[in-house]
Design a protein around this motif. Sequence first.
Motif, mmCIF file in Angstrom:
data_model
loop_
_atom_site.group_PDB
_atom_site.id
_atom_site.type_symbol
_atom_site.label_atom_id
_atom_site.label_comp_id
_atom_site.label_asym_id
_atom_site.label_seq_id
_atom_site.Cartn_x
_atom_site.Cartn_y
_atom_site.Cartn_z
ATOM 1 N N MET A 1 -2.030 -13.769 23.930
ATOM 2 C CA MET A 1 -1.478 -13.476 22.640
ATOM 3 C C MET A 1 -1.087 -14.758 21.905
ATOM 4 O O MET A 1 -1.217 -14.834 20.705
ATOM 5 C CB MET A 1 -0.274 -12.555 22.820
ATOM 6 C CG MET A 1 0.242 -12.036 21.534
ATOM 7 S SD MET A 1 -0.982 -11.095 20.649
ATOM 8 C CE MET A 1 -0.113 -9.646 20.306
ATOM 9 N N GLN A 2 -0.611 -15.774 22.634
ATOM 10 C CA GLN A 2 -0.220 -17.039 22.024
ATOM 11 C C GLN A 2 -1.423 -17.725 21.395
ATOM 12 O O GLN A 2 -1.314 -18.302 20.310
ATOM 13 C CB GLN A 2 0.427 -17.964 23.051
ATOM 14 C CG GLN A 2 0.872 -19.281 22.452
ATOM 15 C CD GLN A 2 1.468 -20.219 23.472
ATOM 16 O OE1 GLN A 2 1.578 -19.896 24.639
ATOM 17 N NE2 GLN A 2 1.849 -21.390 23.035
ATOM 18 N N ALA A 3 -2.599 -17.644 22.032
ATOM 19 C CA ALA A 3 -3.809 -18.260 21.488
ATOM 20 C C ALA A 3 -4.166 -17.639 20.142
ATOM 21 O O ALA A 3 -4.525 -18.347 19.197
ATOM 22 C CB ALA A 3 -4.967 -18.120 22.472
ATOM 23 N N ILE A 4 -4.055 -16.326 20.023
ATOM 24 C CA ILE A 4 -4.359 -15.644 18.762
ATOM 25 C C ILE A 4 -3.375 -16.080 17.681
ATOM 26 O O ILE A 4 -3.771 -16.356 16.543
ATOM 27 C CB ILE A 4 -4.321 -14.115 18.959
ATOM 28 C CG1 ILE A 4 -5.478 -13.679 19.859
ATOM 29 C CG2 ILE A 4 -4.383 -13.392 17.613
ATOM 30 C CD1 ILE A 4 -5.426 -12.239 20.285
ATOM 31 N N ASN A 5 -2.105 -16.175 18.005
ATOM 32 C CA ASN A 5 -1.096 -16.616 17.036
ATOM 33 C C ASN A 5 -1.355 -18.044 16.572
ATOM 34 O O ASN A 5 -1.177 -18.355 15.393
ATOM 35 C CB ASN A 5 0.308 -16.492 17.626
ATOM 36 C CG ASN A 5 0.742 -15.048 17.772
ATOM 37 O OD1 ASN A 5 0.255 -14.167 17.063
ATOM 38 N ND2 ASN A 5 1.633 -14.801 18.714
ATOM 39 N N GLU A 6 -1.796 -18.926 17.476
ATOM 40 C CA GLU A 6 -2.117 -20.301 17.100
ATOM 41 C C GLU A 6 -3.289 -20.335 16.121
ATOM 42 O O GLU A 6 -3.287 -21.111 15.164
ATOM 43 C CB GLU A 6 -2.433 -21.141 18.329
ATOM 44 C CG GLU A 6 -1.221 -21.515 19.139
ATOM 45 C CD GLU A 6 -1.564 -22.416 20.308
ATOM 46 O OE1 GLU A 6 -2.369 -23.348 20.127
ATOM 47 O OE2 GLU A 6 -1.036 -22.173 21.404
ATOM 48 N N GLN A 7 -4.308 -19.518 16.364
ATOM 49 C CA GLN A 7 -5.450 -19.453 15.461
ATOM 50 C C GLN A 7 -5.028 -18.972 14.084
ATOM 51 O O GLN A 7 -5.443 -19.524 13.070
ATOM 52 C CB GLN A 7 -6.527 -18.517 16.017
ATOM 53 C CG GLN A 7 -7.330 -19.104 17.112
ATOM 54 C CD GLN A 7 -8.445 -18.200 17.594
ATOM 55 O OE1 GLN A 7 -9.038 -18.527 18.574
ATOM 56 N NE2 GLN A 7 -8.762 -17.109 16.970
ATOM 57 N N LEU A 8 -4.217 -17.920 14.041
ATOM 58 C CA LEU A 8 -3.798 -17.348 12.769
ATOM 59 C C LEU A 8 -2.893 -18.269 11.968
ATOM 60 O O LEU A 8 -2.926 -18.276 10.735
ATOM 61 C CB LEU A 8 -3.098 -16.003 13.003
ATOM 62 C CG LEU A 8 -3.977 -14.889 13.566
ATOM 63 C CD1 LEU A 8 -3.135 -13.663 13.896
ATOM 64 C CD2 LEU A 8 -5.099 -14.538 12.598
ATOM 65 N N SER A 9 -2.078 -19.066 12.630
ATOM 66 C CA SER A 9 -1.133 -19.935 11.931
ATOM 67 C C SER A 9 -1.688 -21.332 11.631
ATOM 68 O O SER A 9 -1.024 -22.122 10.974
ATOM 69 C CB SER A 9 0.158 -20.058 12.736
ATOM 70 O OG SER A 9 -0.090 -20.713 13.965
ATOM 71 N N ASN B 1 -3.757 -24.436 9.936
ATOM 72 C CA ASN B 1 -4.160 -24.820 8.583
ATOM 73 C C ASN B 1 -5.645 -25.143 8.489
ATOM 74 O O ASN B 1 -6.148 -25.408 7.408
ATOM 75 C CB ASN B 1 -3.354 -26.025 8.108
ATOM 76 C CG ASN B 1 -1.898 -25.677 7.898
ATOM 77 O OD1 ASN B 1 -1.569 -24.540 7.579
ATOM 78 N ND2 ASN B 1 -1.026 -26.636 8.100
ATOM 79 N N SER B 2 -6.336 -25.162 9.604
ATOM 80 C CA SER B 2 -7.770 -25.448 9.623
ATOM 81 C C SER B 2 -8.489 -24.403 10.466
ATOM 82 O O SER B 2 -7.861 -23.531 11.056
ATOM 83 C CB SER B 2 -8.026 -26.857 10.173
ATOM 84 O OG SER B 2 -7.522 -26.966 11.483
ATOM 85 N N ILE B 3 -9.798 -24.496 10.514
ATOM 86 C CA ILE B 3 -10.574 -23.552 11.311
ATOM 87 C C ILE B 3 -10.502 -23.989 12.771
ATOM 88 O O ILE B 3 -10.942 -25.085 13.113
ATOM 89 C CB ILE B 3 -12.038 -23.504 10.832
ATOM 90 C CG1 ILE B 3 -12.088 -23.044 9.384
ATOM 91 C CG2 ILE B 3 -12.862 -22.590 11.725
ATOM 92 C CD1 ILE B 3 -13.442 -23.171 8.744
ATOM 93 N N VAL B 4 -9.940 -23.151 13.607
ATOM 94 C CA VAL B 4 -9.798 -23.464 15.026
ATOM 95 C C VAL B 4 -10.164 -22.244 15.859
ATOM 96 O O VAL B 4 -10.133 -21.119 15.385
ATOM 97 C CB VAL B 4 -8.355 -23.904 15.393
ATOM 98 C CG1 VAL B 4 -7.971 -25.170 14.679
ATOM 99 C CG2 VAL B 4 -7.360 -22.821 15.108
ATOM 100 N N ASN B 5 -10.535 -22.510 17.090
ATOM 101 C CA ASN B 5 -10.752 -21.446 18.056
ATOM 102 C C ASN B 5 -9.934 -21.820 19.280
ATOM 103 O O ASN B 5 -10.216 -22.814 19.937
ATOM 104 C CB ASN B 5 -12.235 -21.325 18.402
ATOM 105 C CG ASN B 5 -12.542 -20.013 19.061
ATOM 106 O OD1 ASN B 5 -11.715 -19.475 19.782
ATOM 107 N ND2 ASN B 5 -13.727 -19.499 18.821
#
Length: 82
Positions: A1-9, A11-15
Amino acid sequence: MQAINEQLSSNSIVNVVSEAKIQELPDFNAAEAIGRLPGVSTLRSSGEANKIVIRGLAPEFNLVSIDGITCLPHRKTIEAST
């Protein structure tokens, strides 16, 4: 769940992929595991993935970080400053 929150928050395109998910994969090295992500492929040498290609860009144009530490891109030549 933390990985999804990091992606959503971000400022750039990340996976973002959690350590636990990477460990579940049967891959030989990190390049092979990252090659499973959408839009990512690998270049192979002697049958082993050793370079990451993101959406068709050459490896030197990609930025990979692990636990916030940036991994240097592969370069064919190293320029020495004088």
